[in-house]
Design a protein around this motif. Structure first.
Motif, PDB file in Angstrom:
ATOM      1  N   ILE A 172      -9.639  10.386 -16.291  1.00 52.56           N
ATOM      2  CA  ILE A 172      -8.900   9.808 -17.424  1.00 52.56           C
ATOM      3  C   ILE A 172      -7.414  10.165 -17.297  1.00 52.56           C
ATOM      4  CG2 ILE A 172      -8.525   9.953 -19.922  1.00 52.56           C
ATOM      5  CD1 ILE A 172     -11.602  10.402 -20.180  1.00 52.56           C
ATOM      6  N   ASP A 173      -7.124  11.429 -17.021  1.00 53.08           N
ATOM      7  CA  ASP A 173      -5.759  11.891 -16.837  1.00 53.08           C
ATOM      8  C   ASP A 173      -5.074  11.122 -15.705  1.00 53.08           C
ATOM      9  OD1 ASP A 173      -3.423  13.518 -16.959  1.00 53.08           O
ATOM     10  OD2 ASP A 173      -4.284  14.957 -15.548  1.00 53.08           O
ATOM     11  N   PHE A 174      -5.758  10.977 -14.585  1.00 50.37           N
ATOM     12  CA  PHE A 174      -5.193  10.287 -13.430  1.00 50.37           C
ATOM     13  C   PHE A 174      -4.903   8.829 -13.753  1.00 50.37           C
ATOM     14  CE2 PHE A 174      -7.454  13.259 -10.159  1.00 50.37           C
ATOM     15  CZ  PHE A 174      -6.753  14.338 -10.653  1.00 50.37           C
ATOM     16  N   ALA A 175      -5.820   8.163 -14.440  1.00 55.21           N
ATOM     17  CA  ALA A 175      -5.618   6.756 -14.804  1.00 55.21           C
ATOM     18  C   ALA A 175      -4.376   6.610 -15.681  1.00 55.21           C
ATOM     19  CB  ALA A 175      -6.855   6.206 -15.518  1.00 55.21           C
ATOM     20  N   ASP A 176      -4.212   7.486 -16.651  1.00 56.16           N
ATOM     21  CA  ASP A 176      -3.040   7.426 -17.530  1.00 56.16           C
ATOM     22  C   ASP A 176      -1.746   7.595 -16.742  1.00 56.16           C
ATOM     23  OD1 ASP A 176      -4.598   7.025 -19.786  1.00 56.16           O
ATOM     24  OD2 ASP A 176      -4.548   9.131 -20.410  1.00 56.16           O
ATOM     25  N   LYS A 177      -1.734   8.534 -15.821  1.00 52.91           N
ATOM     26  CA  LYS A 177      -0.525   8.796 -15.025  1.00 52.91           C
ATOM     27  C   LYS A 177      -0.193   7.610 -14.117  1.00 52.91           C
ATOM     28  CE  LYS A 177      -0.793  13.749 -15.170  1.00 52.91           C
ATOM     29  NZ  LYS A 177      -1.266  14.978 -14.660  1.00 52.91           N
ATOM     30  N   ILE A 178      -1.194   7.040 -13.500  1.00 50.69           N
ATOM     31  CA  ILE A 178      -0.968   5.916 -12.582  1.00 50.69           C
ATOM     32  C   ILE A 178      -0.490   4.682 -13.345  1.00 50.69           C
ATOM     33  CG2 ILE A 178      -2.070   4.323 -10.952  1.00 50.69           C
ATOM     34  CD1 ILE A 178      -3.981   6.749 -10.280  1.00 50.69           C
ATOM     35  N   LYS A 179      -1.129   4.379 -14.474  1.00 45.63           N
ATOM     36  CA  LYS A 179      -0.750   3.195 -15.266  1.00 45.63           C
ATOM     37  C   LYS A 179       0.727   3.208 -15.637  1.00 45.63           C
ATOM     38  CE  LYS A 179      -3.854   3.557 -18.496  1.00 45.63           C
ATOM     39  NZ  LYS A 179      -4.631   3.331 -19.728  1.00 45.63           N
ATOM     40  N   LYS A 180       1.240   4.368 -15.977  1.00 46.41           N
ATOM     41  CA  LYS A 180       2.638   4.493 -16.391  1.00 46.41           C
ATOM     42  C   LYS A 180       3.622   4.168 -15.277  1.00 46.41           C
ATOM     43  CE  LYS A 180       1.673   7.884 -19.965  1.00 46.41           C
ATOM     44  NZ  LYS A 180       1.685   9.292 -20.323  1.00 46.41           N
ATOM     45  N   PHE A 201       0.832  -1.202   0.000  1.00 42.40           N
ATOM     46  CA  PHE A 201       0.000   0.000   0.000  1.00 42.40           C
ATOM     47  C   PHE A 201       0.871   1.258   0.000  1.00 42.40           C
ATOM     48  CE2 PHE A 201      -3.427  -2.778   1.746  1.00 42.40           C
ATOM     49  CZ  PHE A 201      -4.413  -2.483   0.812  1.00 42.40           C
ATOM     50  N   GLY A 202       2.008   1.201   0.662  1.00 44.03           N
ATOM     51  CA  GLY A 202       2.922   2.340   0.690  1.00 44.03           C
ATOM     52  C   GLY A 202       3.487   2.657  -0.682  1.00 44.03           C
ATOM     53  N   ASP A 203       3.765   1.623  -1.486  1.00 46.45           N
ATOM     54  CA  ASP A 203       4.271   1.842  -2.844  1.00 46.45           C
ATOM     55  C   ASP A 203       3.191   2.472  -3.729  1.00 46.45           C
ATOM     56  OD1 ASP A 203       6.670   0.737  -2.025  1.00 46.45           O
ATOM     57  OD2 ASP A 203       6.248  -1.241  -2.892  1.00 46.45           O
ATOM     58  N   LEU A 204       1.959   2.000  -3.586  1.00 48.51           N
ATOM     59  CA  LEU A 204       0.846   2.579  -4.346  1.00 48.51           C
ATOM     60  C   LEU A 204       0.626   4.027  -3.903  1.00 48.51           C
ATOM     61  CD1 LEU A 204      -1.373   2.259  -6.441  1.00 48.51           C
ATOM     62  CD2 LEU A 204      -2.817   1.258  -4.648  1.00 48.51           C
ATOM     63  N   LYS A 205       0.693   4.264  -2.611  1.00 44.81           N
ATOM     64  CA  LYS A 205       0.527   5.616  -2.081  1.00 44.81           C
ATOM     65  C   LYS A 205       1.581   6.557  -2.658  1.00 44.81           C
ATOM     66  CE  LYS A 205       0.598   8.200   2.267  1.00 44.81           C
ATOM     67  NZ  LYS A 205       0.731   8.098   3.736  1.00 44.81           N
ATOM     68  N   LYS A 206       2.816   6.113  -2.737  1.00 43.64           N
ATOM     69  CA  LYS A 206       3.907   6.938  -3.265  1.00 43.64           C
ATOM     70  C   LYS A 206       3.624   7.354  -4.712  1.00 43.64           C
ATOM     71  CE  LYS A 206       8.998   6.782  -3.744  1.00 43.64           C
ATOM     72  NZ  LYS A 206       9.116   7.529  -4.967  1.00 43.64           N
ATOM     73  N   ILE A 207       3.181   6.402  -5.520  1.00 37.82           N
ATOM     74  CA  ILE A 207       2.873   6.686  -6.930  1.00 37.82           C
ATOM     75  C   ILE A 207       1.774   7.735  -7.038  1.00 37.82           C
ATOM     76  CG2 ILE A 207       1.853   5.714  -9.034  1.00 37.82           C
ATOM     77  CD1 ILE A 207       3.293   3.043  -8.242  1.00 37.82           C
ATOM     78  N   VAL A 208       0.673   7.507  -6.334  1.00 37.82           N
ATOM     79  CA  VAL A 208      -0.488   8.394  -6.459  1.00 37.82           C
ATOM     80  C   VAL A 208      -0.194   9.774  -5.862  1.00 37.82           C
ATOM     81  CG1 VAL A 208      -2.928   8.710  -5.878  1.00 37.82           C
ATOM     82  CG2 VAL A 208      -2.080   6.451  -6.553  1.00 37.82           C
ATOM     83  N   LYS A 209       0.520   9.815  -4.767  1.00 43.44           N
ATOM     84  CA  LYS A 209       0.872  11.115  -4.179  1.00 43.44           C
ATOM     85  C   LYS A 209       1.761  11.913  -5.127  1.00 43.44           C
ATOM     86  CE  LYS A 209       2.042  11.907   0.086  1.00 43.44           C
ATOM     87  NZ  LYS A 209       1.472  13.234   0.052  1.00 43.44           N
ATOM     88  N   GLU A 210       2.771  11.276  -5.696  1.00 52.23           N
ATOM     89  CA  GLU A 210       3.699  11.993  -6.573  1.00 52.23           C
ATOM     90  C   GLU A 210       3.033  12.453  -7.864  1.00 52.23           C
ATOM     91  OE1 GLU A 210       7.803   9.747  -5.124  1.00 52.23           O
ATOM     92  OE2 GLU A 210       7.092   9.436  -7.175  1.00 52.23           O
ATOM     93  N   LEU A 240       2.969   1.938 -12.552  1.00 47.85           N
ATOM     94  CA  LEU A 240       2.769   0.659 -11.870  1.00 47.85           C
ATOM     95  C   LEU A 240       3.791  -0.383 -12.322  1.00 47.85           C
ATOM     96  CD1 LEU A 240      -1.120   0.326 -11.961  1.00 47.85           C
ATOM     97  CD2 LEU A 240       0.313   0.804  -9.960  1.00 47.85           C
ATOM     98  N   PRO A 241       4.211  -1.273 -11.412  1.00 46.82           N
ATOM     99  CA  PRO A 241       5.095  -2.380 -11.806  1.00 46.82           C
ATOM    100  C   PRO A 241       4.428  -3.240 -12.885  1.00 46.82           C
ATOM    101  CG  PRO A 241       4.865  -2.258  -9.412  1.00 46.82           C
ATOM    102  CD  PRO A 241       3.867  -1.304  -9.993  1.00 46.82           C
ATOM    103  N   GLU A 242       5.237  -3.939 -13.668  1.00 47.45           N
ATOM    104  CA  GLU A 242       4.739  -4.746 -14.800  1.00 47.45           C
ATOM    105  C   GLU A 242       3.654  -5.744 -14.418  1.00 47.45           C
ATOM    106  OE1 GLU A 242       7.554  -6.811 -17.233  1.00 47.45           O
ATOM    107  OE2 GLU A 242       8.761  -5.007 -17.522  1.00 47.45           O
ATOM    108  N   ASN A 243       3.772  -6.341 -13.246  1.00 45.35           N
ATOM    109  CA  ASN A 243       2.840  -7.400 -12.863  1.00 45.35           C
ATOM    110  C   ASN A 243       1.568  -6.876 -12.205  1.00 45.35           C
ATOM    111  OD1 ASN A 243       4.454  -6.543 -10.687  1.00 45.35           O
ATOM    112  ND2 ASN A 243       4.041  -8.407  -9.558  1.00 45.35           N
ATOM    113  N   ILE A 244       1.406  -5.572 -12.123  1.00 49.04           N
ATOM    114  CA  ILE A 244       0.241  -4.955 -11.506  1.00 49.04           C
ATOM    115  C   ILE A 244      -0.503  -4.155 -12.567  1.00 49.04           C
ATOM    116  CG2 ILE A 244      -0.584  -3.382  -9.692  1.00 49.04           C
ATOM    117  CD1 ILE A 244       0.945  -5.824  -8.634  1.00 49.04           C
ATOM    118  N   ASN A 245      -1.825  -4.308 -12.617  1.00 50.41           N
ATOM    119  CA  ASN A 245      -2.640  -3.564 -13.566  1.00 50.41           C
ATOM    120  C   ASN A 245      -3.598  -2.638 -12.834  1.00 50.41           C
ATOM    121  OD1 ASN A 245      -1.724  -4.744 -16.083  1.00 50.41           O
ATOM    122  ND2 ASN A 245      -2.723  -6.609 -15.385  1.00 50.41           N
TER     123      ASN A 245
END
Length: 149
Positions: free
Chosen positions: A113-121, A58-67, A123-128
């Motif tokens: 839509i913008d947020f989804a594009d930013k987050i997808k870029k 959860f901390g790794d996901l939080k880091k991505i979304v916060k940044e 995420l680690p390869e094995n996470i969608n």
């Protein structure tokens, strides 16, 4: 192993105005946004791995979304840079305000839509990315689902 979805929730304050809109939202105003980000993946099966049993920390996901989103949009005012609002944006910037100029009308629909594009870029390869929900008010929200896109 089973696919598991995990969700992390965030909140931030953002102002915006909708250029050309025929209602009150044409005026500069703000929202207390609530953002939910859901990813899907297989929990790590290696019991020697430090993150054994997790889809993603959860901390790794939080880091991505916060940044990518929260730290950028929180207490900012968002305008479509392809409208005359750019003049207002420049005036606010000159007075020290945090202003974001985006390539879209800053509705919840376009922001999600913008947020989804930013987050997808990020995420680690094995996470969608499975879903993103952006709640603008207590009763109004926009949702993005990978299955629909």
């Amino acid at each position: 192993m089973s696919k598991i979805r995990i969700t992390k929730q965030f909140s931030f304050e953002t102002g915006h105005a909708l250029y050309g809109y025929d209602g009150k939202c044409r005026n500069v105003h703000g929202h207390s946004y609530k953002l939910s980000v859901t990813v899907i993946g297989t929990p790590i099966a290696d019991n020697n791995h430090v993150k054994f049993g997790m889809v993603i920390d959860f901390g790794d996901l939080k880091k991505i979304v916060k940044e990518e989103i929260v730290d950028v949009f929180d207490h900012a005012t968002v305008f479509n840079k392809n409208t005359p609002h750019v003049e207002l944006a420049n005036e606010l910037k000159s007075r020290g305000h945090n202003v974001l100029l985006v390539n879209y009308q800053p509705t919840s629909e376009m922001m999600v839509i913008d947020f989804a594009d930013k987050i997808k870029k990020r995420l680690p390869e094995n996470i969608n990315l499975h879903a993103v929900k952006l709640q603008e008010t207590e009763t109004s929200y926009a949702e993005w689902y990978a299955a629909d896109n």
